[in-house]
Write a protein that holds these residues in place. Structure first.
Motif, PDB file in Angstrom:
ATOM      1  N   ALA A 198      -9.931  -6.177  -3.111  1.00 17.42           N
ATOM      2  CA  ALA A 198      -9.914  -4.745  -3.432  1.00 17.42           C
ATOM      3  C   ALA A 198      -9.919  -3.922  -2.156  1.00 17.42           C
ATOM      4  O   ALA A 198      -9.155  -2.953  -2.022  1.00 17.42           O
ATOM      5  N   TYR A 199     -10.746  -4.283  -1.208  1.00 22.53           N
ATOM      6  CA  TYR A 199     -10.801  -3.549   0.060  1.00 22.53           C
ATOM      7  C   TYR A 199      -9.475  -3.643   0.805  1.00 22.53           C
ATOM      8  O   TYR A 199      -8.932  -2.634   1.269  1.00 22.53           O
ATOM      9  N   ARG A 200      -8.936  -4.844   0.907  1.00 23.24           N
ATOM     10  CA  ARG A 200      -7.669  -5.016   1.626  1.00 23.24           C
ATOM     11  C   ARG A 200      -6.538  -4.272   0.927  1.00 23.24           C
ATOM     12  O   ARG A 200      -5.669  -3.707   1.590  1.00 23.24           O
ATOM     13  N   ALA A 201      -6.545  -4.259  -0.397  1.00 23.52           N
ATOM     14  CA  ALA A 201      -5.515  -3.509  -1.133  1.00 23.52           C
ATOM     15  C   ALA A 201      -5.618  -2.023  -0.818  1.00 23.52           C
ATOM     16  O   ALA A 201      -4.604  -1.345  -0.625  1.00 23.52           O
ATOM     17  N   ARG A 202      -6.833  -1.495  -0.745  1.00 19.68           N
ATOM     18  CA  ARG A 202      -7.010  -0.074  -0.395  1.00 19.68           C
ATOM     19  C   ARG A 202      -6.441   0.215   0.987  1.00 19.68           C
ATOM     20  O   ARG A 202      -5.797   1.243   1.202  1.00 19.68           O
ATOM     21  N   VAL A 203      -6.665  -0.687   1.929  1.00 22.07           N
ATOM     22  CA  VAL A 203      -6.120  -0.510   3.276  1.00 22.07           C
ATOM     23  C   VAL A 203      -4.589  -0.519   3.225  1.00 22.07           C
ATOM     24  O   VAL A 203      -3.935   0.331   3.827  1.00 22.07           O
ATOM     25  N   VAL A 204      -4.019  -1.462   2.495  1.00 23.94           N
ATOM     26  CA  VAL A 204      -2.554  -1.528   2.385  1.00 23.94           C
ATOM     27  C   VAL A 204      -2.016  -0.235   1.782  1.00 23.94           C
ATOM     28  O   VAL A 204      -1.050   0.342   2.293  1.00 23.94           O
ATOM     29  N   PHE A 205      -2.619   0.244   0.707  1.00 21.46           N
ATOM     30  CA  PHE A 205      -2.161   1.495   0.094  1.00 21.46           C
ATOM     31  C   PHE A 205      -2.256   2.664   1.062  1.00 21.46           C
ATOM     32  O   PHE A 205      -1.376   3.522   1.103  1.00 21.46           O
ATOM     33  N   GLU A 206      -3.310   2.710   1.844  1.00 22.90           N
ATOM     34  CA  GLU A 206      -3.482   3.786   2.822  1.00 22.90           C
ATOM     35  C   GLU A 206      -2.340   3.765   3.836  1.00 22.90           C
ATOM     36  O   GLU A 206      -1.755   4.807   4.162  1.00 22.90           O
ATOM     37  N   VAL A 207      -1.991   2.595   4.324  1.00 26.88           N
ATOM     38  CA  VAL A 207      -0.926   2.476   5.320  1.00 26.88           C
ATOM     39  C   VAL A 207       0.435   2.741   4.679  1.00 26.88           C
ATOM     40  O   VAL A 207       1.298   3.386   5.290  1.00 26.88           O
ATOM     41  N   VAL A 208       0.638   2.293   3.451  1.00 29.42           N
ATOM     42  CA  VAL A 208       1.883   2.599   2.736  1.00 29.42           C
ATOM     43  C   VAL A 208       2.062   4.109   2.616  1.00 29.42           C
ATOM     44  O   VAL A 208       3.148   4.639   2.856  1.00 29.42           O
ATOM     45  N   ASP A 209       0.994   4.797   2.271  1.00 30.23           N
ATOM     46  CA  ASP A 209       1.057   6.248   2.148  1.00 30.23           C
ATOM     47  C   ASP A 209       1.464   6.891   3.469  1.00 30.23           C
ATOM     48  O   ASP A 209       2.296   7.793   3.510  1.00 30.23           O
ATOM     49  N   GLU A 210       0.902   6.420   4.564  1.00 32.36           N
ATOM     50  CA  GLU A 210       1.233   6.958   5.881  1.00 32.36           C
ATOM     51  C   GLU A 210       2.662   6.623   6.304  1.00 32.36           C
ATOM     52  O   GLU A 210       3.288   7.391   7.036  1.00 32.36           O
ATOM     53  N   ALA A 211       3.177   5.492   5.852  1.00 33.23           N
ATOM     54  CA  ALA A 211       4.501   5.029   6.278  1.00 33.23           C
ATOM     55  C   ALA A 211       5.643   5.625   5.464  1.00 33.23           C
ATOM     56  O   ALA A 211       6.800   5.471   5.831  1.00 33.23           O
ATOM     57  N   THR A 212       5.344   6.297   4.366  1.00 29.61           N
ATOM     58  CA  THR A 212       6.389   6.822   3.495  1.00 29.61           C
ATOM     59  C   THR A 212       6.467   8.342   3.601  1.00 29.61           C
ATOM     60  O   THR A 212       5.529   8.995   4.034  1.00 29.61           O
ATOM     61  N   GLU A 213       7.603   8.853   3.177  1.00 27.03           N
ATOM     62  CA  GLU A 213       7.837  10.295   3.227  1.00 27.03           C
ATOM     63  C   GLU A 213       8.235  10.802   1.848  1.00 27.03           C
ATOM     64  O   GLU A 213       8.631  10.039   0.981  1.00 27.03           O
ATOM     65  N   GLY A 214       8.164  12.091   1.690  1.00 29.27           N
ATOM     66  CA  GLY A 214       8.674  12.702   0.470  1.00 29.27           C
ATOM     67  C   GLY A 214       7.840  12.485  -0.770  1.00 29.27           C
ATOM     68  O   GLY A 214       8.315  12.653  -1.877  1.00 29.27           O
ATOM     69  N   GLY A 215       6.603  12.086  -0.603  1.00 26.48           N
ATOM     70  CA  GLY A 215       5.725  11.958  -1.749  1.00 26.48           C
ATOM     71  C   GLY A 215       5.958  10.735  -2.621  1.00 26.48           C
ATOM     72  O   GLY A 215       5.492  10.699  -3.758  1.00 26.48           O
ATOM     73  N   VAL A 216       6.667   9.719  -2.124  1.00 25.61           N
ATOM     74  CA  VAL A 216       6.926   8.523  -2.938  1.00 25.61           C
ATOM     75  C   VAL A 216       5.613   7.839  -3.308  1.00 25.61           C
ATOM     76  O   VAL A 216       5.416   7.446  -4.460  1.00 25.61           O
ATOM     77  N   ALA A 217       4.694   7.720  -2.360  1.00 23.01           N
ATOM     78  CA  ALA A 217       3.414   7.083  -2.661  1.00 23.01           C
ATOM     79  C   ALA A 217       2.653   7.881  -3.711  1.00 23.01           C
ATOM     80  O   ALA A 217       1.987   7.311  -4.575  1.00 23.01           O
ATOM     81  N   GLN A 218       2.757   9.197  -3.660  1.00 25.76           N
ATOM     82  CA  GLN A 218       2.107  10.045  -4.663  1.00 25.76           C
ATOM     83  C   GLN A 218       2.728   9.817  -6.037  1.00 25.76           C
ATOM     84  O   GLN A 218       2.030   9.749  -7.048  1.00 25.76           O
TER      85      GLN A 218
END
Length: 136
Positions: free
Chosen positions: A94-114
């Motif tokens: 769970a912790y590692r998944a949260r870290v991955v999601f955080e980095v995915v959010d930073e690496a994407t543009e245009g609100g795709v992660a949102q």
């Protein structure tokens, strides 16, 4: 963000001993996410990530079908799948998944992660948006 920077960021934030651990956490999280979101959204997210990282999402699409429906499962199942794929226990997964999601959010543009977060049920959305310092 390039592949090496993405993986190094995961390794640093999650305080992982090796690059291999960061790769496993990324693969496990994104493959599981790819099963849980619609195929078109998985393809859109994959296109915003480094090719090697996005491949983890594409791999879950049957024959690359962007019209693939999302599987229905809750946060407990999400974390269990990540743990199984990364051969770790569920709290660590769970912790590692949260870290991955955080980095995915930073690496994407245009609100795709949102947009990805908006398609998920509340319990998984909390996991996705908690970040590396949040709780499940």
């Amino acid at each position: 963000m390039q592949h090496d920077e993405f993986i190094a960021t995961i390794q640093e934030r999650a305080q992982l001993a090796s690059r291999g651990d960061a790769e496993r956490a990324t693969r496990a999280t994104l493959e599981t996410l790819g099963e849980r979101i619609p195929g078109g959204l998985a393809a859109n997210l994959a296109a915003q990530l480094p090719i090697e990282i996005g491949e983890h999402l594409r791999r879950t699409l049957p024959y690359g079908a962007t019209d693939a429906p999302a599987e229905r499962f809750d946060a407990d199942e999400f974390v269990a799948r990540v743990a199984s794929r990364s051969t770790t226990d569920e709290p660590v997964a769970a912790y590692r998944a949260r870290v991955v999601f955080e980095v995915v959010d930073e690496a994407t543009e245009g609100g795709v992660a949102q947009k990805v977060a908006e398609t998920l049920p509340d319990d998984i959305r909390r996991l996705v948006t908690a970040g590396s310092t949040g709780g499940v």
